[in-house]
Design a protein around this motif. Structure first.
Motif, short mmCIF file in Angstrom:
data_model
loop_
_atom_site.label_atom_id
_atom_site.label_comp_id
_atom_site.label_asym_id
_atom_site.label_seq_id
_atom_site.Cartn_x
_atom_site.Cartn_y
_atom_site.Cartn_z
N ALA A 1 86.24 30.24 100.97
CA ALA A 1 86.82 31.49 100.44
C ALA A 1 86.33 31.77 99.02
CB ALA A 1 88.34 31.38 100.46
N LYS A 2 85.59 30.84 98.42
CA LYS A 2 85.24 31.00 97.00
C LYS A 2 84.02 31.91 96.79
CE LYS A 2 87.35 26.65 95.61
NZ LYS A 2 88.40 27.06 94.66
N ASP A 3 84.02 32.56 95.61
CA ASP A 3 83.03 33.60 95.30
C ASP A 3 81.57 33.19 95.40
OD1 ASP A 3 84.77 35.58 94.87
OD2 ASP A 3 84.82 35.41 92.68
N ARG A 4 81.22 32.01 94.94
CA ARG A 4 79.80 31.65 94.89
C ARG A 4 79.28 31.08 96.20
NH1 ARG A 4 77.59 31.16 89.84
NH2 ARG A 4 79.09 31.69 88.24
N VAL A 5 80.15 30.95 97.18
CA VAL A 5 79.73 30.39 98.47
C VAL A 5 79.17 31.52 99.33
CG1 VAL A 5 80.46 29.07 100.49
CG2 VAL A 5 81.51 28.64 98.24
N VAL A 6 77.87 31.50 99.56
CA VAL A 6 77.23 32.63 100.24
C VAL A 6 76.85 32.31 101.69
CG1 VAL A 6 76.38 33.67 98.11
CG2 VAL A 6 74.96 31.97 99.29
N ALA A 7 77.17 31.09 102.14
CA ALA A 7 76.90 30.74 103.54
C ALA A 7 77.62 29.44 103.89
CB ALA A 7 75.40 30.55 103.78
N VAL A 8 77.71 29.18 105.19
CA VAL A 8 78.11 27.87 105.70
C VAL A 8 76.82 27.10 105.93
CG1 VAL A 8 79.18 26.65 107.63
CG2 VAL A 8 80.21 28.77 106.77
N GLY A 9 76.70 25.89 105.35
CA GLY A 9 75.46 25.14 105.57
C GLY A 9 75.37 23.91 104.68
N GLU A 10 74.47 22.97 104.97
CA GLU A 10 73.63 22.97 106.15
C GLU A 10 74.43 22.40 107.31
OE1 GLU A 10 69.81 20.95 105.49
OE2 GLU A 10 70.21 20.93 103.36
N VAL A 11 74.37 23.10 108.44
CA VAL A 11 74.96 22.58 109.67
C VAL A 11 73.81 22.32 110.64
CG1 VAL A 11 77.15 23.78 109.31
CG2 VAL A 11 75.32 24.92 110.58
N GLY A 12 74.14 21.86 111.85
CA GLY A 12 73.08 21.67 112.85
C GLY A 12 73.00 20.24 113.33
N TYR A 13 71.77 19.85 113.70
CA TYR A 13 71.56 18.54 114.32
C TYR A 13 70.74 17.60 113.44
CZ TYR A 13 73.29 20.39 118.73
OH TYR A 13 74.07 20.94 119.71
N ASP A 14 71.14 16.32 113.49
CA ASP A 14 70.31 15.26 112.94
C ASP A 14 69.78 14.43 114.12
OD1 ASP A 14 69.22 13.53 110.88
OD2 ASP A 14 70.75 12.10 111.48
N SER A 15 70.68 13.75 114.82
CA SER A 15 70.26 12.94 115.98
C SER A 15 70.72 13.52 117.31
CB SER A 15 70.81 11.51 115.85
OG SER A 15 70.48 10.98 114.59
N MET A 16 71.31 14.70 117.28
CA MET A 16 71.79 15.39 118.48
C MET A 16 72.81 14.55 119.26
SD MET A 16 68.65 17.74 119.80
CE MET A 16 67.18 16.77 119.54
N THR A 17 73.83 14.10 118.58
CA THR A 17 74.91 13.32 119.21
C THR A 17 76.05 14.26 119.63
OG1 THR A 17 76.04 13.06 117.10
CG2 THR A 17 74.41 11.38 117.66
N PRO A 18 76.95 13.78 120.49
CA PRO A 18 78.12 14.60 120.85
C PRO A 18 78.98 14.95 119.62
CG PRO A 18 77.92 12.71 122.33
CD PRO A 18 76.88 12.52 121.26
N GLN A 19 79.06 14.04 118.65
CA GLN A 19 79.82 14.33 117.43
C GLN A 19 79.19 15.50 116.68
OE1 GLN A 19 78.82 11.32 118.37
NE2 GLN A 19 80.63 10.01 118.42
N GLU A 20 77.86 15.50 116.62
CA GLU A 20 77.17 16.61 115.93
C GLU A 20 77.39 17.92 116.68
OE1 GLU A 20 73.04 15.52 115.24
OE2 GLU A 20 73.67 13.51 114.63
N ASP A 21 77.38 17.86 118.01
CA ASP A 21 77.68 19.06 118.81
C ASP A 21 79.01 19.67 118.40
OD1 ASP A 21 75.63 19.48 120.70
OD2 ASP A 21 76.35 17.82 121.94
N GLU A 22 79.99 18.79 118.32
CA GLU A 22 81.36 19.25 118.06
C GLU A 22 81.48 19.85 116.65
OE1 GLU A 22 84.15 16.03 118.27
OE2 GLU A 22 85.83 17.33 117.70
N VAL A 23 80.95 19.13 115.66
CA VAL A 23 81.06 19.59 114.27
C VAL A 23 80.25 20.88 114.05
CG1 VAL A 23 80.49 18.97 111.88
CG2 VAL A 23 81.62 17.31 113.36
N PHE A 24 79.12 20.99 114.70
CA PHE A 24 78.28 22.19 114.62
C PHE A 24 79.09 23.40 115.13
CE2 PHE A 24 73.74 23.81 115.99
CZ PHE A 24 73.85 24.86 115.09
N ALA A 25 79.69 23.26 116.30
CA ALA A 25 80.45 24.37 116.90
C ALA A 25 81.66 24.75 116.04
CB ALA A 25 80.89 23.99 118.32
N ILE A 26 82.35 23.74 115.53
CA ILE A 26 83.52 24.02 114.67
C ILE A 26 83.09 24.83 113.45
CG2 ILE A 26 85.16 22.92 113.06
CD1 ILE A 26 85.42 20.62 115.10
N GLN A 27 81.94 24.47 112.87
CA GLN A 27 81.54 25.14 111.63
C GLN A 27 80.96 26.54 111.89
OE1 GLN A 27 80.85 22.20 108.22
NE2 GLN A 27 79.55 21.42 109.83
#
Ligand code: ZN
Length: 286
Positions: free
Chosen positions: A96-122
């Motif tokens: 919600a803060k003024d200087r935050v202009v995006a959500v990131g970095e999100v995505g994949y490192d090793s393409m695990t199920p945990q990464e899938d879940e956190v990517f979708a949430i974000q």
């Protein structure tokens, strides 16, 4: 020449780097939240890091007339560490803060199920906060990781023009542009993309929806690679307008979707609050 570095980790750079960047025409940047090298063991480390990206770094940048913005998220690598999950609960307060202009970095490192879940949430958080998203594509198995990231973006329902996929190369640029997303390229000193290859990509794919960054961090990297790419473009026959498009107007257009970019010459409020003390412009720290 005016330059906007859309992906650079200034926390890991020296004040000399800010000075050299400002002298070379870099006027604005976005610093995405990432892994710190040493694994974090609790949410408190994220909170302090995010506060640094919103307070100290913009102040350090302002000392050289550089506009600092950030993108915040739980990075793909630490998405795998259960001790870091709690950051997802505090993230909304920061997005919600003024200087935050995006959500990131999100995505994949090793393409695990945990990464899938956190990517979708974000991605869902980006939608709810009406922010663009910076997606890191994995260094290993990049093509598969990029295609899978595009699938996840599609499933999220986010408009593709609000999503930037980064660290692309010759093999991953086409599907990203075809999907309607923005295509980011990190230019490195000796591995992966360099400025010569970048110029070839621009010749083939044009200058629309393409961004170039230095991604500079603690590793071997160069915060002036944006400038070097601009020079390589000019040497290859691109004109000043093309350079301005790729190195300034494209990042401004992409992150401008947040409604939070500040690029005018007005005094910077965060810097002013620090500068009100004994520290003067250009003299950061001791
Ligand atoms: Zn990065």
């Amino acid at each position: 020449m005016r330059i906007f570095d859309p992906h650079i980790h200034m926390t890991s750079r020296t004040t000399d780097d800010y000075q050299a960047m400002a002298a070379a025409g870099i006027r604005a940047l976005v610093e995405p939240a990432f892994w710190l090298g040493q694994p974090r063991t609790s949410v408190g480390s994220f909170v302090d890091y995010f506060d640094g990206l919103l307070g100290w770094e913009p102040f350090r940048a302002a000392g050289f007339g550089v506009r600092h913005h950030c993108a915040l998220a739980l990075n793909p690598k630490e998405a795998n560490d259960p001790r870091c999950r709690e950051v997802l609960d505090v993230l909304d307060r920061y997005l919600a803060k003024d200087r935050v202009v995006a959500v990131g970095e999100v995505g994949y490192d090793s393409m695990t199920p945990q990464e899938d879940e956190v990517f979708a949430i974000q991605l869902d958080k980006a939608r709810r906060h009406d922010l663009p998203v910076l997606v890191h594509t994995p260094h290993r198995d990049k093509r598969a990781g990029t295609l899978r990231s595009l699938d996840v973006v599609r499933e999220s329902g986010l408009p593709p023009e609000r999503v930037l996929l980064d660290h692309l190369n010759e093999l991953t640029v086409a599907p990203v542009l075809e999907a309607g997303c923005w295509a980011g390229f990190s230019i490195y000193p000796d591995t992966k993309m360099d400025e010569r290859r970048m110029v070839a990509v621009l010749r083939e794919h044009g200058t629309e929806r393409i961004l170039v960054n230095s991604a500079a961090d603690w590793g071997r990297s160069d915060p002036l690679k944006t400038v070097r790419t601009a020079e390589a473009m000019l040497a290859a026959g691109f004109d000043d307008k093309d350079v301005d498009r790729v190195l300034w107007r494209n990042p401004v257009e992409f992150y401008g979707q947040s409604g939070r970019l500040v690029l005018d010459e007005e005094p910077d409020p965060v810097a002013e609050s620090f500068l009100g003390s004994s520290v003067r412009r250009g003299e950061v720290g001791e």
